[in-house]
Design an enzyme around this catalytic site. Structure first.
Site, mmCIF file in Angstrom:
data_model
loop_
_atom_site.group_PDB
_atom_site.id
_atom_site.type_symbol
_atom_site.label_atom_id
_atom_site.label_comp_id
_atom_site.label_asym_id
_atom_site.label_seq_id
_atom_site.Cartn_x
_atom_site.Cartn_y
_atom_site.Cartn_z
ATOM 1 N N HIS A 134 51.512 34.657 61.403
ATOM 2 C CA HIS A 134 50.880 34.675 62.728
ATOM 3 C C HIS A 134 51.613 33.704 63.636
ATOM 4 O O HIS A 134 51.620 32.496 63.380
ATOM 5 C CB HIS A 134 49.402 34.290 62.610
ATOM 6 C CG HIS A 134 48.691 34.257 63.933
ATOM 7 N ND1 HIS A 134 47.437 33.712 64.087
ATOM 8 C CD2 HIS A 134 49.045 34.692 65.169
ATOM 9 C CE1 HIS A 134 47.059 33.824 65.340
ATOM 10 N NE2 HIS A 134 48.017 34.401 66.030
ATOM 11 N N HIS A 145 66.715 36.359 69.464
ATOM 12 C CA HIS A 145 67.633 37.207 68.690
ATOM 13 C C HIS A 145 67.764 36.745 67.234
ATOM 14 O O HIS A 145 67.764 35.549 66.938
ATOM 15 C CB HIS A 145 69.022 37.212 69.339
ATOM 16 C CG HIS A 145 69.685 35.877 69.277
ATOM 17 N ND1 HIS A 145 70.462 35.480 68.219
ATOM 18 C CD2 HIS A 145 69.638 34.824 70.113
ATOM 19 C CE1 HIS A 145 70.895 34.265 68.416
ATOM 20 N NE2 HIS A 145 70.397 33.829 69.571
HETATM 21 O O1 JB3 Z 1 44.181 32.946 68.640
HETATM 22 C C1 JB3 Z 1 43.853 34.051 68.991
HETATM 23 C C2 JB3 Z 1 44.306 34.595 70.309
HETATM 24 N N1 JB3 Z 1 43.099 34.863 68.230
HETATM 25 C C3 JB3 Z 1 42.548 34.448 66.949
HETATM 26 C C4 JB3 Z 1 42.826 35.519 65.917
HETATM 27 C C5 JB3 Z 1 44.292 35.750 65.697
HETATM 28 O O2 JB3 Z 1 42.237 35.109 64.663
HETATM 29 C C6 JB3 Z 1 41.035 34.256 67.089
HETATM 30 O O3 JB3 Z 1 40.767 33.267 68.072
HETATM 31 C C7 JB3 Z 1 40.448 33.865 65.735
HETATM 32 O O4 JB3 Z 1 40.921 32.613 65.388
HETATM 33 C C8 JB3 Z 1 40.835 34.890 64.692
HETATM 34 O O5 JB3 Z 1 40.178 36.096 65.032
HETATM 35 P P1 JB3 Z 1 39.332 36.905 63.944
HETATM 36 O O6 JB3 Z 1 40.117 37.078 62.711
HETATM 37 O O7 JB3 Z 1 38.804 38.105 64.599
HETATM 38 O O8 JB3 Z 1 38.183 35.858 63.582
HETATM 39 P P2 JB3 Z 1 36.633 36.063 63.658
HETATM 40 O O9 JB3 Z 1 36.189 36.350 65.051
HETATM 41 O O10 JB3 Z 1 36.078 34.876 62.967
HETATM 42 O O11 JB3 Z 1 36.349 37.347 62.819
HETATM 43 C C9 JB3 Z 1 36.719 37.467 61.472
HETATM 44 C C10 JB3 Z 1 36.427 38.890 61.100
HETATM 45 O O12 JB3 Z 1 36.926 39.120 59.791
HETATM 46 C C11 JB3 Z 1 34.938 39.211 61.099
HETATM 47 O O13 JB3 Z 1 34.726 40.416 61.781
HETATM 48 C C12 JB3 Z 1 34.626 39.394 59.606
HETATM 49 O O14 JB3 Z 1 33.609 40.363 59.399
HETATM 50 C C13 JB3 Z 1 35.955 39.892 59.105
HETATM 51 N N2 JB3 Z 1 36.116 39.682 57.663
HETATM 52 C C14 JB3 Z 1 36.217 38.520 56.982
HETATM 53 N N3 JB3 Z 1 36.321 38.747 55.649
HETATM 54 C C15 JB3 Z 1 36.193 40.671 56.783
HETATM 55 C C16 JB3 Z 1 36.309 40.094 55.502
HETATM 56 N N4 JB3 Z 1 36.141 42.005 57.004
HETATM 57 C C17 JB3 Z 1 36.219 42.806 55.936
HETATM 58 N N5 JB3 Z 1 36.191 44.126 56.120
HETATM 59 N N6 JB3 Z 1 36.323 42.302 54.660
HETATM 60 C C18 JB3 Z 1 36.377 40.962 54.391
HETATM 61 O O15 JB3 Z 1 36.492 40.551 53.223
#
Ligand code: JB3
Length: 211
Positions: A145, A136
């Site tokens: 996050h 609350h």
């Molecule tokens: O802890 C948990 C349950 N989840 C975590 C989540 C909250 O954060 C997870 O384990 C990871 O630590 C993280 O997930 P996320 O952000 O999906 O991380 P990753 O799998 O590394 O993917 C990063 C994504 O961000 C990739 O698809 C990249 O293409 C995208 N990205 C990074 N920079 C971007 C850019 N996409 C766009 N469109 N533009 C950008 O500049």
């Protein structure tokens, strides 16, 4: 106009958010990832590069969700999407329990098993991850996050862009500043100033706050 959603991001967090959006009855048309992303995220086609946002908007898409775990990148891309006249939607699990008196921002993700209790406020772009509990009157800032299984007691404040790692516990009334990181499993029993990193049980600030 097309009401299907564009998910920005194409990694693990995007997978979870796509399934959240679908559980709400929404359809996801495309993900937009960084250059070099895989072709698909789950079964959703992935477009590489943020210039695709303008192209998709011209084609009639106007709803977006930023599904990137990094607080800074998520905020930057949300601003870009809003500048391009997308409306940001929320991704909220039907298996989360949210008080009718809680106040929710836009662009937030609330995963399964999360609980948000009475009069809590969740800022724009926050992630309340799997099984986290926000009690609350908590005030969760923009782009925060709260990782899986964190437990925040009543009246806790968390400043913008802070990250509480998996399984943190925060006692009631604590103030956590902006841009703070609390390591997984940390137990926070005293206030933490801005930009600090704190770890342990009880959580203690380590190193100098990042300028
Ligand atoms: O802890 C948990 C349950 N989840 C975590 C989540 C909250 O954060 C997870 O384990 C990871 O630590 C993280 O997930 P996320 O952000 O999906 O991380 P990753 O799998 O590394 O993917 C990063 C994504 O961000 C990739 O698809 C990249 O293409 C995208 N990205 C990074 N920079 C971007 C850019 N996409 C766009 N469109 N533009 C950008 O500049």
């Amino acid at each position: 106009m097309n009401t299907d959603i564009i998910v920005i991001g194409a990694g693990g967090h995007a997978k979870v958010c796509i399934e959240l959006l679908r559980s709400m009855g929404e359809r996801v048309a495309f993900c937009v990832g960084a250059p070099g992303s895989p072709d698909r995220c789950l079964d959703v086609p992935v477009l590489n590069g943020d210039d695709n946002l303008a192209t998709l908007h011209q084609k009639g898409y106007s709803r977006a969700f930023v599904a990137i775990g990094s607080n800074g990148i998520r905020d930057r891309l949300a601003r870009l999407a809003v500048d391009q006249e997308y409306g940001l939607v929320n991704a909220i699990s039907p298996h989360a329990v949210i008080s009718p008196t809680a106040e929710l921002g836009t662009g937030i993700a609330v995963m399964a098993g999360a609980v948000i209790n009475a009069s809590a406020l969740i800022g724009d772009l926050a992630i309340i991850n799997t099984g986290a509990t926000i009690d609350h009157d908590c005030r969760i800032g923009r782009g925060v996050h709260i990782a899986p299984r964190c437990a925040l007691s009543g009246n806790v404040r968390v400043g913008d862009h802070s990250f509480l790692g998996a399984g943190c516990t925060v006692i009631d009334g604590i103030r956590i500043g902006e841009g703070v990181t609390v390591g997984a499993g940390g137990v926070v029993i005293s206030d933490i100033g801005p930009k600090a990193t704190a770890v342990g049980v009880p959580a203690r600030v380590v190193g100098d706050p990042i300028k």
